[in-house]
Design a protein around this motif. Structure first.
Motif, mmCIF file in Angstrom:
data_model
loop_
_atom_site.group_PDB
_atom_site.id
_atom_site.type_symbol
_atom_site.label_atom_id
_atom_site.label_comp_id
_atom_site.label_asym_id
_atom_site.label_seq_id
_atom_site.Cartn_x
_atom_site.Cartn_y
_atom_site.Cartn_z
ATOM 1 N N VAL A 69 0.818 -1.207 0.000
ATOM 2 C CA VAL A 69 0.000 0.000 0.000
ATOM 3 C C VAL A 69 0.855 1.262 0.000
ATOM 4 N N LEU A 70 0.546 2.185 -0.929
ATOM 5 C CA LEU A 70 1.236 3.487 -0.952
ATOM 6 C C LEU A 70 0.281 4.648 -0.700
ATOM 7 N N LYS A 71 -1.005 4.390 -0.862
ATOM 8 C CA LYS A 71 -2.029 5.407 -0.585
ATOM 9 C C LYS A 71 -3.024 4.828 0.410
ATOM 10 N N THR A 72 -3.382 5.612 1.412
ATOM 11 C CA THR A 72 -4.321 5.131 2.422
ATOM 12 C C THR A 72 -5.056 6.317 3.022
ATOM 13 N N ARG A 73 -5.882 6.032 4.015
ATOM 14 C CA ARG A 73 -6.577 7.109 4.716
ATOM 15 C C ARG A 73 -6.003 7.242 6.099
ATOM 16 N N ARG A 74 -6.093 8.423 6.653
ATOM 17 C CA ARG A 74 -5.605 8.611 8.014
ATOM 18 C C ARG A 74 -6.271 7.602 8.928
ATOM 19 N N GLN A 75 -5.502 7.058 9.867
ATOM 20 C CA GLN A 75 -6.090 6.094 10.786
ATOM 21 C C GLN A 75 -7.261 6.722 11.521
ATOM 22 N N THR A 77 -10.107 7.317 10.242
ATOM 23 C CA THR A 77 -11.067 7.930 9.317
ATOM 24 C C THR A 77 -11.477 6.892 8.277
ATOM 25 N N GLU A 78 -12.768 6.909 7.964
ATOM 26 C CA GLU A 78 -13.286 5.927 7.000
ATOM 27 C C GLU A 78 -13.437 6.567 5.633
ATOM 28 N N ASP A 79 -13.673 7.864 5.647
ATOM 29 C CA ASP A 79 -14.060 8.520 4.394
ATOM 30 C C ASP A 79 -13.142 9.695 4.072
ATOM 31 N N GLY A 80 -12.032 9.784 4.754
ATOM 32 C CA GLY A 80 -11.110 10.873 4.455
ATOM 33 C C GLY A 80 -10.483 10.656 3.090
ATOM 34 N N PRO A 81 -9.763 11.655 2.598
ATOM 35 C CA PRO A 81 -9.118 11.510 1.292
ATOM 36 C C PRO A 81 -7.949 10.532 1.370
ATOM 37 N N LEU A 82 -7.661 9.917 0.222
ATOM 38 C CA LEU A 82 -6.490 9.051 0.158
ATOM 39 C C LEU A 82 -5.241 9.907 0.276
ATOM 40 N N ARG A 83 -4.279 9.439 1.047
ATOM 41 C CA ARG A 83 -3.019 10.158 1.230
ATOM 42 C C ARG A 83 -1.865 9.180 1.069
ATOM 43 N N GLY A 84 -0.700 9.719 0.746
ATOM 44 C CA GLY A 84 0.473 8.861 0.699
ATOM 45 C C GLY A 84 0.751 8.312 2.093
ATOM 46 N N VAL A 85 1.155 7.063 2.156
ATOM 47 C CA VAL A 85 1.360 6.438 3.474
ATOM 48 C C VAL A 85 2.431 7.174 4.297
ATOM 49 N N PHE A 86 3.363 7.852 3.607
ATOM 50 C CA PHE A 86 4.427 8.532 4.358
ATOM 51 C C PHE A 86 3.941 9.839 4.992
ATOM 52 N N SER A 87 2.688 10.208 4.706
ATOM 53 C CA SER A 87 2.100 11.373 5.387
ATOM 54 C C SER A 87 1.073 10.910 6.417
ATOM 55 N N THR A 88 1.065 9.617 6.714
ATOM 56 C CA THR A 88 0.177 9.053 7.725
ATOM 57 C C THR A 88 0.971 8.117 8.642
ATOM 58 N N ARG A 89 0.309 7.671 9.699
ATOM 59 C CA ARG A 89 0.926 6.697 10.607
ATOM 60 C C ARG A 89 0.312 5.316 10.403
ATOM 61 N N SER A 90 -0.291 5.127 9.257
ATOM 62 C CA SER A 90 -0.899 3.827 8.953
ATOM 63 C C SER A 90 0.130 2.699 9.093
ATOM 64 N N PRO A 91 -0.302 1.548 9.617
ATOM 65 C CA PRO A 91 0.630 0.408 9.695
ATOM 66 C C PRO A 91 0.936 -0.192 8.323
ATOM 67 N N ALA A 92 0.115 0.126 7.334
ATOM 68 C CA ALA A 92 0.354 -0.384 5.979
ATOM 69 C C ALA A 92 1.340 0.543 5.287
ATOM 70 N N ARG A 93 2.529 0.033 4.974
ATOM 71 C CA ARG A 93 3.600 0.813 4.340
ATOM 72 C C ARG A 93 4.683 -0.158 3.878
ATOM 73 N N PRO A 94 5.575 0.304 3.006
ATOM 74 C CA PRO A 94 6.574 -0.620 2.430
ATOM 75 C C PRO A 94 7.393 -1.373 3.474
ATOM 76 N N ASN A 95 7.784 -0.667 4.536
ATOM 77 C CA ASN A 95 8.438 -1.332 5.665
ATOM 78 C C ASN A 95 7.527 -1.164 6.877
ATOM 79 N N PRO A 96 6.813 -2.231 7.252
ATOM 80 C CA PRO A 96 5.792 -2.109 8.308
ATOM 81 C C PRO A 96 6.407 -2.031 9.703
ATOM 82 N N ILE A 97 7.202 -0.971 9.886
ATOM 83 C CA ILE A 97 7.861 -0.738 11.174
ATOM 84 C C ILE A 97 7.018 0.271 11.950
ATOM 85 N N SER A 98 6.551 -0.153 13.106
ATOM 86 C CA SER A 98 5.713 0.732 13.921
ATOM 87 C C SER A 98 6.594 1.547 14.865
ATOM 88 N N LEU A 99 6.051 2.686 15.262
ATOM 89 C CA LEU A 99 6.736 3.559 16.213
ATOM 90 C C LEU A 99 5.703 3.979 17.247
#
Lengths: 149, 149
Positions: A69-75, A77-99
């Motif tokens: 996943v490279l585009k997602t919604r802010r955690q 939010t169900e209906d927010g706009p799609l955003r790049g994962v690097f502008s969110t804290r979504s767990p879905a990202r190229p390296n699923p490293i949580s902080l």
């Protein structure tokens, strides 16, 4: 860049009340549940110096996250706009490293009991880093003495 | 725990004025140098939503760090006591994943110019996460409204 593969090693594992995706809050901050982190014997020496009350960043490998996943919604939010994962804290990202910033409630041998972790049960732990106000807070919120304004 | 290997992918690379270990400050906070992060074309879609002025956590793979170290001294100290790496921010640790809060000075296509990064030139970048005061600051420093006291 290194020629060696960037293979992470699990230094330990999360024991958490959150068994499935739906159980976990979208951020650890939103729970007062206590989770345990069991550090493997070969890495326990690295815990020296940690004490109850410490604020710690815990980095986990979210092994149940979608790495494509490279585009997602802010955690949250169900209906927010799609955003790049690097502008969110979504767990879905190229390296699923949580902080996640947690409070160390108790440390006994290789077991840490922490408040504020949102990781699912059995999630591999990659790293633990002490929170430092002086380097982990944007500079404009700091006074000349390095303390928060 | 997952059966899949925890292999990190470089989403980009650091272009930095720090060419060798001795050149880099022990924390990015201690430099005003501007570094660039070049995100690989296949991951640039993930940058959507980032803007100048954002405070970002940058996670890198410190490929020149010693992964076998479990005891070290606090960065910046030569004669301090040995401590477990998980109670320090030393780059030497089992998973040499760095965590640095930077200011996004400019974003042009897949290139981010940031202030406050201490990574060496050519360091692989693993992830970018937006800083969020509400989840990245210890709770006792927050007021009821979630703002810093």
């Amino acid at each position: 860049m290194t020629e060696d593969p960037m293979n992470c090693r699990a230094i330990g594992i999360v024991r958490s009340p959150f068994k499935e995706r739906g159980d976990a809050p979208c951020q650890g901050r939103r729970t007062d549940e206590i989770s345990s982190i069991e550090i493997s014997p070969e890495y326990q020496e690295g815990l020296d110096g940690l004490k109850t009350g410490d604020d710690l960043f815990v980095l986990c490998w979210f092994d149940r996250s979608d790495r494509s996943v490279l585009k997602t919604r802010r955690q949250g939010t169900e209906d927010g706009p799609l955003r790049g994962v690097f502008s969110t804290r979504s767990p879905a990202r190229p390296n699923p490293i949580s902080l996640t910033l947690v409070k160390l409630v108790e440390i006994t041998g290789g077991t840490l009991r922490v408040r504020g972790l949102e990781a699912l049960d059995n999630t591999p732990v990659l790293d633990i880093k002490p929170y430092s106000e002086g380097i982990d807070t944007p500079r404009e919120t700091m006074g000349c003495d390095g303390k928060l304004l």
